[in-house]
Design a protein around this motif. Structure first.
Motif, PDB file in Angstrom:
ATOM      1  N   GLY A 140       0.795  -1.225   0.000  1.00 54.56           N
ATOM      2  CA  GLY A 140       0.000   0.000   0.000  1.00 54.56           C
ATOM      3  C   GLY A 140       0.824   1.268   0.000  1.00 54.56           C
ATOM      4  N   LYS A 141       2.149   1.138  -0.034  1.00 59.06           N
ATOM      5  CA  LYS A 141       3.019   2.323   0.004  1.00 59.06           C
ATOM      6  C   LYS A 141       3.059   3.067  -1.332  1.00 59.06           C
ATOM      7  CE  LYS A 141       6.137   0.695   3.616  1.00 59.06           C
ATOM      8  NZ  LYS A 141       7.510   0.352   3.962  1.00 59.06           N
ATOM      9  N   PHE A 142       2.812   2.325  -2.418  1.00 61.11           N
ATOM     10  CA  PHE A 142       2.870   2.926  -3.750  1.00 61.11           C
ATOM     11  C   PHE A 142       1.612   2.597  -4.526  1.00 61.11           C
ATOM     12  CE2 PHE A 142       7.214   2.336  -2.398  1.00 61.11           C
ATOM     13  CZ  PHE A 142       7.772   3.569  -2.684  1.00 61.11           C
ATOM     14  N   THR A 143       1.285   3.467  -5.482  1.00 58.47           N
ATOM     15  CA  THR A 143       0.155   3.239  -6.373  1.00 58.47           C
ATOM     16  C   THR A 143       0.642   3.399  -7.806  1.00 58.47           C
ATOM     17  OG1 THR A 143      -1.414   4.110  -4.748  1.00 58.47           O
ATOM     18  CG2 THR A 143      -2.163   4.021  -7.038  1.00 58.47           C
ATOM     19  N   SER A 144       0.325   2.405  -8.650  1.00 57.70           N
ATOM     20  CA  SER A 144       0.639   2.546 -10.072  1.00 57.70           C
ATOM     21  C   SER A 144      -0.592   3.139 -10.755  1.00 57.70           C
ATOM     22  CB  SER A 144       1.028   1.217 -10.704  1.00 57.70           C
ATOM     23  OG  SER A 144      -0.076   0.358 -10.756  1.00 57.70           O
ATOM     24  N   ILE A 145      -0.334   4.025 -11.692  1.00 56.04           N
ATOM     25  CA  ILE A 145      -1.414   4.723 -12.388  1.00 56.04           C
ATOM     26  C   ILE A 145      -1.170   4.595 -13.885  1.00 56.04           C
ATOM     27  CG2 ILE A 145      -2.639   6.911 -12.698  1.00 56.04           C
ATOM     28  CD1 ILE A 145      -1.311   7.820 -10.025  1.00 56.04           C
ATOM     29  N   SER A 146      -2.166   4.058 -14.604  1.00 56.33           N
ATOM     30  CA  SER A 146      -2.118   3.985 -16.062  1.00 56.33           C
ATOM     31  C   SER A 146      -3.160   4.957 -16.603  1.00 56.33           C
ATOM     32  CB  SER A 146      -2.447   2.577 -16.551  1.00 56.33           C
ATOM     33  OG  SER A 146      -1.482   1.671 -16.101  1.00 56.33           O
ATOM     34  N   VAL A 147      -2.735   5.776 -17.545  1.00 60.62           N
ATOM     35  CA  VAL A 147      -3.631   6.765 -18.128  1.00 60.62           C
ATOM     36  C   VAL A 147      -3.628   6.572 -19.641  1.00 60.62           C
ATOM     37  CG1 VAL A 147      -4.154   9.221 -18.375  1.00 60.62           C
ATOM     38  CG2 VAL A 147      -3.014   8.403 -16.296  1.00 60.62           C
ATOM     39  N   ASP A 148      -4.743   6.118 -20.177  1.00 56.66           N
ATOM     40  CA  ASP A 148      -4.895   5.901 -21.615  1.00 56.66           C
ATOM     41  C   ASP A 148      -5.703   7.070 -22.166  1.00 56.66           C
ATOM     42  OD1 ASP A 148      -4.652   4.656 -24.028  1.00 56.66           O
ATOM     43  OD2 ASP A 148      -5.886   2.919 -23.521  1.00 56.66           O
ATOM     44  N   VAL A 149      -5.078   7.842 -23.056  1.00 56.69           N
ATOM     45  CA  VAL A 149      -5.729   9.077 -23.499  1.00 56.69           C
ATOM     46  C   VAL A 149      -5.280   9.438 -24.919  1.00 56.69           C
ATOM     47  CG1 VAL A 149      -3.925  10.526 -22.465  1.00 56.69           C
ATOM     48  CG2 VAL A 149      -6.215  11.481 -22.802  1.00 56.69           C
ATOM     49  N   THR A 150      -6.160  10.098 -25.647  1.00 54.73           N
ATOM     50  CA  THR A 150      -5.811  10.598 -26.974  1.00 54.73           C
ATOM     51  C   THR A 150      -5.148  11.961 -26.816  1.00 54.73           C
ATOM     52  OG1 THR A 150      -7.656   9.423 -27.992  1.00 54.73           O
ATOM     53  CG2 THR A 150      -6.705  11.254 -29.245  1.00 54.73           C
ATOM     54  N   MET A 151      -3.952  12.080 -27.384  1.00 56.14           N
ATOM     55  CA  MET A 151      -3.197  13.329 -27.287  1.00 56.14           C
ATOM     56  C   MET A 151      -3.084  13.957 -28.676  1.00 56.14           C
ATOM     57  SD  MET A 151      -2.699  13.371 -24.062  1.00 56.14           S
ATOM     58  CE  MET A 151      -1.462  14.566 -23.639  1.00 56.14           C
ATOM     59  N   LYS A 152      -3.050  15.294 -28.713  1.00 55.27           N
ATOM     60  CA  LYS A 152      -3.042  16.025 -29.984  1.00 55.27           C
ATOM     61  C   LYS A 152      -1.701  15.953 -30.705  1.00 55.27           C
ATOM     62  CE  LYS A 152      -6.333  19.393 -28.287  1.00 55.27           C
ATOM     63  NZ  LYS A 152      -6.305  20.583 -27.453  1.00 55.27           N
ATOM     64  N   ASN A 153      -0.613  15.974 -29.916  1.00 58.63           N
ATOM     65  CA  ASN A 153       0.723  15.976 -30.515  1.00 58.63           C
ATOM     66  C   ASN A 153       1.775  15.611 -29.469  1.00 58.63           C
ATOM     67  OD1 ASN A 153       1.303  18.422 -29.014  1.00 58.63           O
ATOM     68  ND2 ASN A 153       0.193  19.541 -30.608  1.00 58.63           N
ATOM     69  N   ALA A 154       3.014  15.463 -29.913  1.00 62.48           N
ATOM     70  CA  ALA A 154       4.104  15.067 -29.020  1.00 62.48           C
ATOM     71  C   ALA A 154       4.330  16.095 -27.918  1.00 62.48           C
ATOM     72  CB  ALA A 154       5.388  14.856 -29.823  1.00 62.48           C
ATOM     73  N   GLN A 155       4.207  17.366 -28.243  1.00 54.53           N
ATOM     74  CA  GLN A 155       4.447  18.411 -27.240  1.00 54.53           C
ATOM     75  C   GLN A 155       3.433  18.326 -26.103  1.00 54.53           C
ATOM     76  OE1 GLN A 155       7.209  20.497 -27.159  1.00 54.53           O
ATOM     77  NE2 GLN A 155       6.446  20.719 -25.084  1.00 54.53           N
ATOM     78  N   GLU A 156       2.206  17.969 -26.425  1.00 53.37           N
ATOM     79  CA  GLU A 156       1.180  17.821 -25.385  1.00 53.37           C
ATOM     80  C   GLU A 156       1.551  16.693 -24.411  1.00 53.37           C
ATOM     81  OE1 GLU A 156      -3.581  18.324 -25.425  1.00 53.37           O
ATOM     82  OE2 GLU A 156      -2.892  16.568 -26.536  1.00 53.37           O
ATOM     83  N   ILE A 157       2.135  15.617 -24.925  1.00 51.31           N
ATOM     84  CA  ILE A 157       2.594  14.509 -24.084  1.00 51.31           C
ATOM     85  C   ILE A 157       3.715  14.980 -23.171  1.00 51.31           C
ATOM     86  CG2 ILE A 157       3.789  12.269 -24.115  1.00 51.31           C
ATOM     87  CD1 ILE A 157       2.151  11.679 -26.714  1.00 51.31           C
ATOM     88  N   ILE A 158       4.681  15.673 -23.729  1.00 50.83           N
ATOM     89  CA  ILE A 158       5.813  16.185 -22.948  1.00 50.83           C
ATOM     90  C   ILE A 158       5.328  17.154 -21.881  1.00 50.83           C
ATOM     91  CG2 ILE A 158       7.874  17.646 -23.103  1.00 50.83           C
ATOM     92  CD1 ILE A 158       8.333  16.187 -25.876  1.00 50.83           C
ATOM     93  N   ASP A 159       4.388  18.018 -22.231  1.00 48.74           N
ATOM     94  CA  ASP A 159       3.829  18.966 -21.259  1.00 48.74           C
ATOM     95  C   ASP A 159       3.206  18.231 -20.069  1.00 48.74           C
ATOM     96  OD1 ASP A 159       4.629  21.026 -22.926  1.00 48.74           O
ATOM     97  OD2 ASP A 159       2.618  21.435 -23.695  1.00 48.74           O
ATOM     98  N   LYS A 160       2.515  17.122 -20.338  1.00 50.22           N
ATOM     99  CA  LYS A 160       1.897  16.346 -19.254  1.00 50.22           C
ATOM    100  C   LYS A 160       2.960  15.712 -18.367  1.00 50.22           C
ATOM    101  CE  LYS A 160      -2.364  17.145 -19.657  1.00 50.22           C
ATOM    102  NZ  LYS A 160      -2.953  18.034 -18.656  1.00 50.22           N
ATOM    103  N   TYR A 161       4.018  15.153 -18.990  1.00 51.01           N
ATOM    104  CA  TYR A 161       5.104  14.586 -18.187  1.00 51.01           C
ATOM    105  C   TYR A 161       5.721  15.651 -17.284  1.00 51.01           C
ATOM    106  CZ  TYR A 161       5.432   9.952 -20.349  1.00 51.01           C
ATOM    107  OH  TYR A 161       5.195   8.668 -20.752  1.00 51.01           O
ATOM    108  N   GLN A 162       5.912  16.839 -17.811  1.00 48.71           N
ATOM    109  CA  GLN A 162       6.503  17.923 -17.020  1.00 48.71           C
ATOM    110  C   GLN A 162       5.551  18.384 -15.922  1.00 48.71           C
ATOM    111  OE1 GLN A 162       7.602  20.603 -20.210  1.00 48.71           O
ATOM    112  NE2 GLN A 162       9.670  19.761 -20.298  1.00 48.71           N
ATOM    113  N   GLU A 163       4.263  18.416 -16.219  1.00 45.31           N
ATOM    114  CA  GLU A 163       3.260  18.844 -15.230  1.00 45.31           C
ATOM    115  C   GLU A 163       3.224  17.897 -14.037  1.00 45.31           C
ATOM    116  OE1 GLU A 163      -1.600  19.427 -14.943  1.00 45.31           O
ATOM    117  OE2 GLU A 163      -0.660  19.355 -16.921  1.00 45.31           O
ATOM    118  N   VAL A 164       3.153  16.593 -14.294  1.00 49.14           N
ATOM    119  CA  VAL A 164       3.089  15.642 -13.185  1.00 49.14           C
ATOM    120  C   VAL A 164       4.464  15.391 -12.557  1.00 49.14           C
ATOM    121  CG1 VAL A 164       0.995  14.524 -14.023  1.00 49.14           C
ATOM    122  CG2 VAL A 164       3.223  13.557 -14.607  1.00 49.14           C
ATOM    123  N   GLY A 165       5.510  15.772 -13.257  1.00 51.00           N
ATOM    124  CA  GLY A 165       6.871  15.588 -12.752  1.00 51.00           C
ATOM    125  C   GLY A 165       7.152  16.392 -11.483  1.00 51.00           C
ATOM    126  N   THR A 166       6.283  17.329 -11.165  1.00 54.40           N
ATOM    127  CA  THR A 166       6.452  18.130  -9.953  1.00 54.40           C
ATOM    128  C   THR A 166       5.958  17.404  -8.704  1.00 54.40           C
ATOM    129  OG1 THR A 166       4.304  19.214 -10.240  1.00 54.40           O
ATOM    130  CG2 THR A 166       6.214  20.294 -11.258  1.00 54.40           C
TER     131      THR A 166
END
Length: 94
Positions: free
Chosen positions: A61-87
């Protein structure tokens, strides 16, 4: 931004553009410590995008794995999400 991190995202963008036709389905995978509002913060980052989100707690119970399946508009949108959750403290992007 750190030079190595910047180079990583540049390479990722090229790879994503070479292997996808946009918009495209993309599967994000993360592991977060199961503390505070970590899971909710990841879920909120994908709110209003029509994402299918699955969470699984580790045996302890110490960790949770999260899978997010989603349609993205472009590569930059994917990178932006990685950077957003990276905080989020302790998050691991897979």
């Amino acid at each position: 931004m750190d030079k190595k991190v910047e180079e990583f995202y540049e390479r990722l963008k090229v790879e994503l553009d070479n292997s996808n036709t946009w918009p495209a389905e993309y599967l994000f995978k993360f592991i977060v410590p199961t503390i505070d509002d970590n899971v909710a913060r990841v879920e909120n980052a994908f709110n209003c995008l029509g994402a299918v989100i699955k969470t699984t707690k580790s045996k302890t119970g110490k960790f949770t794995s999260i899978s997010v399946d989603v349609t993205m508009k472009n590569a930059q949108e994917i990178i932006d999400k990685y950077q957003e959750v990276g905080t989020i403290e302790g998050i691991v992007s897979l």
